[in-house]
Every structure is written in structure tokens, then in C-alpha cells.
Design an enzyme around this catalytic site. Structure first.
Site, short mmCIF file in Angstrom:
data_model
loop_
_atom_site.label_atom_id
_atom_site.label_comp_id
_atom_site.label_asym_id
_atom_site.label_seq_id
_atom_site.Cartn_x
_atom_site.Cartn_y
_atom_site.Cartn_z
N HIS A 10 0.86 -1.18 0.00
CA HIS A 10 0.00 0.00 0.00
C HIS A 10 0.90 1.24 0.00
O HIS A 10 1.55 1.55 1.01
CB HIS A 10 -0.91 0.00 1.23
CG HIS A 10 -1.96 -1.08 1.20
ND1 HIS A 10 -3.30 -0.79 1.01
CD2 HIS A 10 -1.87 -2.42 1.30
CE1 HIS A 10 -3.98 -1.94 1.02
NE2 HIS A 10 -3.13 -2.93 1.20
N TYR A 70 -7.41 -3.12 11.62
CA TYR A 70 -6.40 -3.87 12.36
C TYR A 70 -5.10 -3.09 12.56
O TYR A 70 -4.25 -3.47 13.38
CB TYR A 70 -6.10 -5.22 11.70
CG TYR A 70 -5.51 -5.17 10.31
CD1 TYR A 70 -4.20 -4.77 10.08
CD2 TYR A 70 -6.27 -5.56 9.21
CE1 TYR A 70 -3.66 -4.74 8.81
CE2 TYR A 70 -5.75 -5.53 7.93
CZ TYR A 70 -4.44 -5.13 7.73
OH TYR A 70 -3.92 -5.10 6.47
N GLU A 71 -4.93 -2.00 11.82
CA GLU A 71 -3.74 -1.17 12.01
C GLU A 71 -3.83 -0.32 13.27
O GLU A 71 -2.87 0.34 13.65
CB GLU A 71 -3.52 -0.27 10.80
CG GLU A 71 -3.19 -1.02 9.52
CD GLU A 71 -3.08 -0.10 8.32
OE1 GLU A 71 -2.00 0.51 8.15
OE2 GLU A 71 -4.06 0.03 7.56
N ALA A 82 -8.25 -7.61 -1.95
CA ALA A 82 -7.77 -8.99 -2.01
C ALA A 82 -8.57 -9.78 -0.99
O ALA A 82 -8.71 -9.35 0.16
CB ALA A 82 -6.28 -9.04 -1.70
N SER A 85 -11.52 -5.46 4.77
CA SER A 85 -11.80 -4.08 4.35
C SER A 85 -13.14 -4.04 3.61
O SER A 85 -13.94 -4.96 3.69
CB SER A 85 -10.69 -3.57 3.42
OG SER A 85 -10.71 -4.30 2.19
#
Length: 300
Positions: A63, A87-88, A115, A217
């Protein structure tokens, strides 16, 4: 809880306007391994996320962390070269902030790519799935991007969720895929929080819930776009097959996702460019109709 007022979205949008000469109509959010699509954007104005007020910064490999605004197949697009994830450590309001900023910039159509792991036993690595519907499992459990004070400038307090992925755009994607000879699947996408991949028991549970693909996502971003009245198209690239057998020896990995992305990108690129060509044609037709309507009639 991290929340934003309308002024925060406008501060980000105003900064972006000062950095570009162009007025985007279509937003693109590019998932893992798909950032290279942004390299085809012409007359590009490139803005690192770190420079935009209130924007988080993507920390995931693959990214790039840049906003790219320019022309692609006759459309002016605003492309996110990498997205943010719950999750970041970001809140769902931070994760979805760029969608609302795009809306304030005038973007009316959002195309989301991701993905995903294949849950449907008919799916294979390399497939593209047109998202028909989603299950926002973490949103249903309370991590909803619309939680908190409602901003009426975007949409109502209690939005419907039965037409999040615009039927017209889904049909358009299938038509373009048929024309190009690109095989596509259709199905239900399910969003989890991540960052771990699913256990075999979880895979079997998600399959029983009716999901065809799973990822980390997209559903939250699509819900925010829908709340704001944007047309939305979602495309999942099946980069690994979720493992529901406890005795299986294979393991999914981020490296596997990135490698599969290299194979899928040419197909997805062709499909996206074809969709944009059609959307550009629709825009030209609307302009021609408007011009004819505005033209004085003979003898008038």
C-alpha cells in the site's frame, strides 16, 4: 472514540483542492497488490497521505500511501494507492474518512477493490468476484463506521442497506467482463477485523453464513459511501482459498496474497479500464443530451 465533524472532512478536501487542477468524479480504492493501477493515471497530481489533514497513514506492505488524481480512460479519478484498516489500530471513522472526503470533493461514484479469501468452493485463486452484497460482521458487532453523531450533510441516521452495491454498476461490470472475455464470479463479501487469517472452524462458520469471500476491508467503506448517496461498485480478487480443513497442511499468508495479485492485476486492470470507458461514455452522452436540450429550437 475517534469521530470527525464536517469541518474535518472539509479541511482535508480543501487541502486536496489546493494541490490539484482537476475535479474528480470517480473514486478508486486500490487493495493489496493493486497499487500499480495508479501508474496508468495521466496528468497525475500525487499527494502523500501524510500531508493531508486528518488522514491516517497506511502501514501495510503493498500500500503506497498516496492519493493520485488525474485522467484514466476519459474519467477524472481520485485513486487511493493503498487503504487503511481497522487492524492497524485506526478507528472505523478514520478508516472510512477518505470516502467522505471524496464526497466533499464531488465524487459521485466509488469503485472498491480488495484482495479476498475464497470461501465458495467453486472459486479459484485468480478469480474476480463482483460484490453483490456484504456481511459486515464486525459492524454488526458494534464496530460500525456510522456509530457516533450522525452528519446529516452526508445521509440519514438510519440508512437502508439493501442496495449498497449499485445494481447498474454491477450489471455494467458483468457486461464489460463478457465483452473482454474476463471470467468473473458474483457473490457476498464478508468483512472481518483481521489481521490474522481465519481458523478452519471460522471458515466453516462463514461459509454457513452465506459468504463467498472474506477480507479485512471494503464493507465499511461501501456502507459510508452508500450513506452519502454515492454509487458503489465492489470487486474482490480471490488471492487465496480459505482453508476449512483442520488437517490441511497449507497456510495462507500475506506473501501469497501479493504473489497472486501479480497474476490477477492484468485481468482486474482490463475490467476496471473497461468499466471506466463505459462510464466516460455515459458522461459524454449526458452532456450531449443536456447541450441539445439547452439549444434554442429553430425559429425560437
Amino acid at each position: 472514540m475517534e469521530t470527525f465533524a464536517l469541518t474535518h472532512y472539509d479541511e482535508a478536501a480543501d487541502y486536496i483542492r489546493r494541490r490539484t487542477r482537476q475535479q474528480p468524479q470517480i473514486g478508486l480504492i486500490l487493495g493489496s497488490g493493486l497499487s500499480e493501477l495508479a501508474a496508468q493515471i495521466e496528468e497525475a497530481d500525487i499527494i502523500p497521505y501524510a500531508e493531508i489533514p486528518h488522514f491516517p497513514v497506511s502501514t501495510v506492505a503493498g500500500h503506497a500511501g498516496r492519493l493520485v488524481i488525474g485522467r484514466l480512460e476519459g474519467c477524472v479519478v481520485c485513486a487511493m494507492q493503498g487503504r487503511f484498516h481497522y487492524y492497524e489500530g485506526y478507528s472505523m471513522q478514520q478508516v472510512t474518512l477518505p470516502v467522505r472526503v471524496m464526497k466533499r470533493l464531488g465524487v459521485q461514484t466509488l469503485i472498491l477493490t480488495n484482495a479476498a479469501g475464497g470461501l465458495n468452493p467453486r472459486f479459484r485463486v485468480g478469480d474476480i468476484m463482483v460484490i453483490e452484497d456484504h456481511i459486515n460482521l464486525i459492524g454488526m458487532a458494534g464496530v460500525n463506521p456510522l456509530r457516533g453523531p450522525n452528519l446529516d450533510d452526508f445521509g440519514p441516521r438510519f440508512p437502508a442497506a439493501n442496495r449498497i452495491y449499485t445494481p447498474r454498476l454491477r450489471t455494467l461490470a458483468h457486461e464489460v467482463a463478457t465483452e473482454l472475455g474476463v471470467p468473473v464470479q458474483r457473490g457476498v463479501y464478508l468483512q472481518l477485523s483481521g489481521p490474522n487469517f481465519e481458523s478452519p472452524a471460522e471458515v466453516r462458520m462463514l461459509q454457513r453464513l452465506g459468504a463467498d469471500a472474506v477480507g479485512m476491508s471494503t464493507a465499511a467503506e461501501a456502507m459510508v459511501a452508500h450513506h452519502a448517496g454515492m454509487e458503489t461498485l465492489g470487486l474482490s480478487t480471490i488471492t487465496n482459498v480459505a482453508i476449512g480443513d483442520l488437517e490441511a497442511t497449507g497456510q495462507p499468508s500475506h506473501e501469497e496474497v501479493m504473489e497472486a495479485g501479480k497474476v490477477i492485476v492484468p485481468r482486474l486492470k482490463a475490467l476496471l479500464l473497461g468499466v471506466l470507458q463505459r462510464l466516460a461514455g455515459e458522461g459524454s452522452n449526458r452532456q450531449a443530451v443536456a447541450a441539445n436540450q439547452a439549444r434554442p429550437t429553430e425559429g425560437g
